[in-house]
Write an enzyme that holds these catalytic residues in place. Structure first.
Site, PDB file in Angstrom:
ATOM      1  N   HIS A  37       0.800  -1.044   0.266  1.00 31.45           N
ATOM      2  CA  HIS A  37       0.033  -0.001  -0.019  1.00 31.45           C
ATOM      3  C   HIS A  37       0.948   1.412   0.174  1.00 31.45           C
ATOM      4  O   HIS A  37       1.879   1.254   0.497  1.00 31.45           O
ATOM      5  CB  HIS A  37      -0.960   0.131   1.202  1.00 31.45           C
ATOM      6  CG  HIS A  37      -2.075  -1.005   0.871  1.00 31.45           C
ATOM      7  ND1 HIS A  37      -3.049  -1.062   2.105  1.00 31.45           N
ATOM      8  CD2 HIS A  37      -2.248  -2.082   0.051  1.00 31.45           C
ATOM      9  CE1 HIS A  37      -3.878  -2.000   1.639  1.00 31.45           C
ATOM     10  NE2 HIS A  37      -3.431  -2.602   0.465  1.00 31.45           N
ATOM     11  N   GLU A  76       0.494   3.919   1.745  1.00 27.03           N
ATOM     12  CA  GLU A  76       1.243   4.486   2.963  1.00 27.03           C
ATOM     13  C   GLU A  76       2.272   3.756   3.595  1.00 27.03           C
ATOM     14  O   GLU A  76       3.178   4.325   4.131  1.00 27.03           O
ATOM     15  CB  GLU A  76       0.077   4.270   4.082  1.00 27.03           C
ATOM     16  CG  GLU A  76      -1.334   4.976   3.834  1.00 27.03           C
ATOM     17  CD  GLU A  76      -2.348   4.213   2.833  1.00 27.03           C
ATOM     18  OE1 GLU A  76      -3.710   4.379   2.991  1.00 27.03           O
ATOM     19  OE2 GLU A  76      -1.954   3.170   2.302  1.00 27.03           O
ATOM     20  N   CYS A 103      -6.220   1.751   5.045  1.00 24.11           N
ATOM     21  CA  CYS A 103      -6.923   0.332   5.419  1.00 24.11           C
ATOM     22  C   CYS A 103      -6.635   0.215   6.852  1.00 24.11           C
ATOM     23  O   CYS A 103      -5.681   0.757   7.502  1.00 24.11           O
ATOM     24  CB  CYS A 103      -6.754  -0.825   4.463  1.00 24.11           C
ATOM     25  SG  CYS A 103      -4.872  -1.399   4.758  1.00 24.11           S
TER      26      CYS A 103
END
Length: 155
Positions: free
Chosen positions: A71, A73, A96
């Site tokens: 991801h 992030e 998430c």
């Protein structure tokens, strides 16, 4: 001449970072900022040296989340390392639940996002949403609405 504010500036950079994403399910970008200095950017894509979703397809878990991609992030946190402590993260979407865990442990103090994203795994942990989870982890979260965005980016 009217200048955009810092939050708007970093939000726009998030959307540009998202354009590098390689998962067709979602283009997500992230930016880590400390003392108004950009520390790292990230976007979603396969681990370094591995085939991307757009090349070989997504692999989804039972909740429908692509598990081939790292991801945005997480990629930004990896790049920023210890500089995350006390920093802020700007992201195109609400992180998430897995990225929320990384955000809390990295020491990031605030998350800004533009688009909602509900991860049902947060509810399995007993939270209404990832936002509630972040708040319990002492991370502030704020929505940066798109109504004032001067630059619209289409994927």
């Amino acid at each position: 001449m009217k200048r955009i504010g810092w939050k708007e500036y970093y939000k726009v950079i998030c959307y540009y970072a998202a354009m590098r994403g390689t998962c067709p399910k979602a283009k997500v970008g992230a930016v880590i900022v400390k003392d108004n200095n950009l520390i790292a950017t990230g976007y979603n894509g396969a681990p370094t040296g591995m085939k991307h979703c757009y090349e070989v397809g997504c692999i989804n878990d039972t909740e429908g989340h692509c598990i081939r991609s790292v991801h945005a992030e997480a990629n930004a946190i990896i790049k920023a390392g210890k500089e995350c402590k006390g920093a802020e993260l700007f992201c195109t979407h609400v992180p998430c639940i897995e990225c929320c865990k990384l955000i809390i442990n990295s020491g990031i103090k605030k998350v800004y996002y533009s688009s909602e994203y509900l991860d049902n795994r947060a509810q399995k942990l007993g939270y209404k949403s990832q936002k509630e989870f972040l708040k319990e982890g002492n991370v502030e979260i704020e929505c940066l609405e798109d109504k004032n965005t001067q630059l619209k980016i289409k994927f």
